[in-house]
Design an enzyme around this catalytic site. Structure first.
Site, mmCIF file in Angstrom:
data_model
loop_
_atom_site.group_PDB
_atom_site.id
_atom_site.type_symbol
_atom_site.label_atom_id
_atom_site.label_comp_id
_atom_site.label_asym_id
_atom_site.label_seq_id
_atom_site.Cartn_x
_atom_site.Cartn_y
_atom_site.Cartn_z
ATOM 1 N N HIS A 249 7.770 1.653 -3.272
ATOM 2 C CA HIS A 249 8.303 0.720 -2.277
ATOM 3 C C HIS A 249 7.304 0.549 -1.154
ATOM 4 O O HIS A 249 6.633 1.516 -0.767
ATOM 5 C CB HIS A 249 9.653 1.230 -1.722
ATOM 6 N N ASP A 300 16.252 -0.831 -7.304
ATOM 7 C CA ASP A 300 16.481 -1.478 -8.606
ATOM 8 C C ASP A 300 16.620 -0.498 -9.761
ATOM 9 O O ASP A 300 17.080 -0.873 -10.836
ATOM 10 C CB ASP A 300 15.325 -2.446 -8.909
HETATM 11 C C1 LIG Z 1 7.356 -2.323 -4.878
HETATM 12 C C2 LIG Z 1 5.839 -2.355 -4.884
HETATM 13 C C3 LIG Z 1 5.398 -3.801 -5.096
HETATM 14 C C4 LIG Z 1 5.340 -1.848 -3.541
HETATM 15 O O1 LIG Z 1 4.009 -2.079 -3.545
HETATM 16 P P1 LIG Z 1 2.956 -1.761 -2.401
HETATM 17 O O2 LIG Z 1 3.522 -1.182 -1.202
HETATM 18 O O3 LIG Z 1 2.172 -3.004 -2.243
HETATM 19 O O4 LIG Z 1 2.141 -0.640 -3.070
HETATM 20 P P2 LIG Z 1 1.026 -0.851 -4.160
HETATM 21 O O5 LIG Z 1 1.485 -1.788 -5.235
HETATM 22 O O6 LIG Z 1 -0.255 -1.203 -3.470
HETATM 23 O O7 LIG Z 1 0.932 0.593 -4.739
HETATM 24 C C5 LIG Z 1 0.197 1.650 -4.162
HETATM 25 C C6 LIG Z 1 -0.345 2.508 -5.298
HETATM 26 O O8 LIG Z 1 0.762 3.037 -6.027
HETATM 27 C C7 LIG Z 1 0.745 2.553 -7.365
HETATM 28 N N1 LIG Z 1 2.098 2.151 -7.717
HETATM 29 C C8 LIG Z 1 3.019 1.587 -6.908
HETATM 30 N N2 LIG Z 1 4.146 1.354 -7.572
HETATM 31 C C9 LIG Z 1 3.935 1.793 -8.823
HETATM 32 C C10 LIG Z 1 4.744 1.838 -9.959
HETATM 33 N N3 LIG Z 1 5.973 1.365 -9.943
HETATM 34 N N4 LIG Z 1 4.228 2.357 -11.090
HETATM 35 C C11 LIG Z 1 2.977 2.846 -11.106
HETATM 36 N N5 LIG Z 1 2.155 2.833 -10.049
HETATM 37 C C12 LIG Z 1 2.638 2.318 -8.913
HETATM 38 C C13 LIG Z 1 -0.148 1.324 -7.359
HETATM 39 O O9 LIG Z 1 -0.732 1.072 -8.609
HETATM 40 C C14 LIG Z 1 -1.156 1.700 -6.301
HETATM 41 O O10 LIG Z 1 -2.097 2.568 -6.864
HETATM 42 P P3 LIG Z 1 -3.654 2.490 -6.422
HETATM 43 O O11 LIG Z 1 -3.656 2.763 -4.951
HETATM 44 O O12 LIG Z 1 -4.289 3.536 -7.252
HETATM 45 O O13 LIG Z 1 -4.095 1.095 -6.741
HETATM 46 C C15 LIG Z 1 5.283 -1.466 -6.024
HETATM 47 O O14 LIG Z 1 5.658 -0.141 -5.809
HETATM 48 C C16 LIG Z 1 5.728 -1.958 -7.386
HETATM 49 O O15 LIG Z 1 5.138 -2.899 -7.914
HETATM 50 N N6 LIG Z 1 6.791 -1.323 -7.976
HETATM 51 C C17 LIG Z 1 7.275 -1.743 -9.278
HETATM 52 C C18 LIG Z 1 8.155 -2.972 -9.141
HETATM 53 C C19 LIG Z 1 9.477 -2.683 -8.493
HETATM 54 O O16 LIG Z 1 10.154 -1.740 -8.840
HETATM 55 N N7 LIG Z 1 9.865 -3.556 -7.551
HETATM 56 C C20 LIG Z 1 11.112 -3.454 -6.846
HETATM 57 C C21 LIG Z 1 10.879 -3.106 -5.422
HETATM 58 S S1 LIG Z 1 12.369 -2.792 -4.552
#
Ligand SMILES: CC(C)(COP(=O)(O)OP(=O)(O)OC[C@H]1O[C@@H](n2cnc3c(N)ncnc32)[C@H](O)[C@@H]1OP(=O)(O)O)[C@@H](O)C(=O)NCCC(=O)NCCS
Length: 364
Positions: A249, A300
């Site tokens: 998140h 979710d």
């Molecule tokens: C929700 C989300 C977009 C938040 O993203 P964010 O704050 O921008 O964080 P990031 O996507 O930059 O992630 C940071 C790191 O954690 C990793 N990461 C984050 N969520 C992950 C996941 N669900 N599975 C695997 N790795 C994950 C990223 O790959 C990143 O790694 P890196 O630094 O080596 O590149 C992200 O966690 C995600 O895509 N989750 C899956 C989708 C989801 O469940 N969405 C519903 C949200 S309520």
């Protein structure tokens, strides 16, 4: 200049509706933990008025909202045509919300009427796609009980209403998340409610936002169908550079407070509906994800299983999110229209500079 990725941590405006400060979700100052069992109607009132209703106000508000859970026959007729299309239900919803904004009585539409129409339309999409008759709300029941009845065709037990009520309360708002911010951007141009809501639905559809709940369940099904070890599945997906849906998140780095509450509901309803195996699988994935990545489940993750236990098709899960979040969207659209100004940020240009059309054309 180092720009914050995806506006991470950037405060773009003020709001009195909800907050995630210090990773604690509050609605108008009340922690979500204390509101989890409050009636959904009371929470909607709170989001729209930033104060709790009196007992009489709540009674009247519930009656008002339920009385708005109806759609004109002509709208149902038009919706039926759209809902039968093979596209994803969220695509159907996107078009339906836009359609709701074009019907004859739209000038009278205020937040209670719009919330009622949205809930009724979402339930109707499910019914129409299943070739089931569209149901009619019962004026003696509350919003949640009616909503479950409208999409399932069966009157739920008081226990199931309480569970779904908590799901709706926990999803009702979440300050400037992607779909709400989208709605506010559109509202900032003084566009109408339905334009803002259509845009919000578009933003919610993506798997990084509301679309994640469907993907979570797909993952659970895949693991069970293939007989793959959950650890092997996670390793394999991550080795391919894919994210594990339902984890991580932007704000809650030490755990999503909503997921903690939803986990217990998932556990209970899975047990009651003979879905313990799914819950056990979720626990295995959760433990392994924490061991491997220190990422926690988000809102979710457990709702996917809860919706499945309510008999919903996974393709409709994100519409459920939209049904709950409409309350918050409407609060934010109203606040933005009343107090905000045009949202029009600037960008850092990183493309080429000093190019000259004529000279470049001659060189081609
Ligand atoms: C929700 C989300 C977009 C938040 O993203 P964010 O704050 O921008 O964080 P990031 O996507 O930059 O992630 C940071 C790191 O954690 C990793 N990461 C984050 N969520 C992950 C996941 N669900 N599975 C695997 N790795 C994950 C990223 O790959 C990143 O790694 P890196 O630094 O080596 O590149 C992200 O966690 C995600 O895509 N989750 C899956 C989708 C989801 O469940 N969405 C519903 C949200 S309520």
């Amino acid at each position: 200049m180092k720009l914050p990725k995806g506006l991470d941590g950037v405060v773009v405006d003020q709001t009195k509706i909800s907050s995630t400060q210090n990773a604690v979700l509050t609605y108008a100052g009340y922690p979500i933990k204390e509101l989890q069992n409050a009636p959904f109607e009371e929470v909607v009132f709170l989001l729209w008025h930033t104060r709790l209703p009196s007992a009489d106000e709540l009674k009247a508000f519930r009656k008002l909202l339920v009385s708005k859970m109806v759609l004109p026959d002509e709208t149902i007729r038009l919706m039926t045509r759209i809902a039968k299309e093979p596209q994803h239900p969220m695509s159907i919803l996107r078009t339906t919300v836009s359609l709701l904004g074009t019907t004859n009585d739209v000038e009278r539409d205020d937040p209670p009427r719009i919330l009622g129409k949205m809930l009724t339309a979402i339930a109707a999409i499910i019914r129409i796609r299943d070739d089931q008759p569209v149901m009619h709300a019962n004026s003696d029941w509350g919003v949640v009980e009616n909503f479950i009845y409208l999409f399932s065709g069966e009157r739920p037990t008081a226990e199931r209403v309480a569970m779904f009520n908590t799901v709706m309360v926990l999803h009702a708002d979440h300050e400037f998340n992607a779909s709400t911010f989208t709605a506010r951007v559109v509202a900032s141009t003084k566009a109408d409610y339905y334009s803002c809501l259509t845009a919000a639905v578009c933003a919610l559809k993506g798997p990084l936002h509301g679309g994640a709940n469907e993907k979570v369940f797909k993952m659970l099904e895949t693991i069970r169908q293939t007989g793959q070890e959950p650890t092997a599945y996670v390793n394999d997906q991550m080795a391919k550079g894919r994210k594990i849906m339902g984890f991580g998140h932007r704000i809650y780095k030490n755990g999503d407070p909503r997921a903690t509450i939803l986990r217990e509901i998932a556990r209970q309803i899975a047990h009651e509906t003979d879905n313990d195996a799914y819950f056990a699988l979720q626990e295995q994935i959760r433990d392994y994800m924490f061991e491997k990545t220190h990422l926690h489940p988000n809102v979710d993750y457990y709702t996917a299983l809860i919706y499945h236990c309510f008999g919903l098709d996974k393709k409709t899960f994100t519409m459920m999110f939209a049904a709950c979040r409409t309350a918050g969207w409407l609060a934010h659209i109203t606040e933005q229209q009343a107090e905000g100004c045009l949202i029009r940020p600037s960008s850092e240009y990183v493309g080429q500079t000093n190019r000259h059309y004529r000279a470049d054309k001659e060189e081609m």
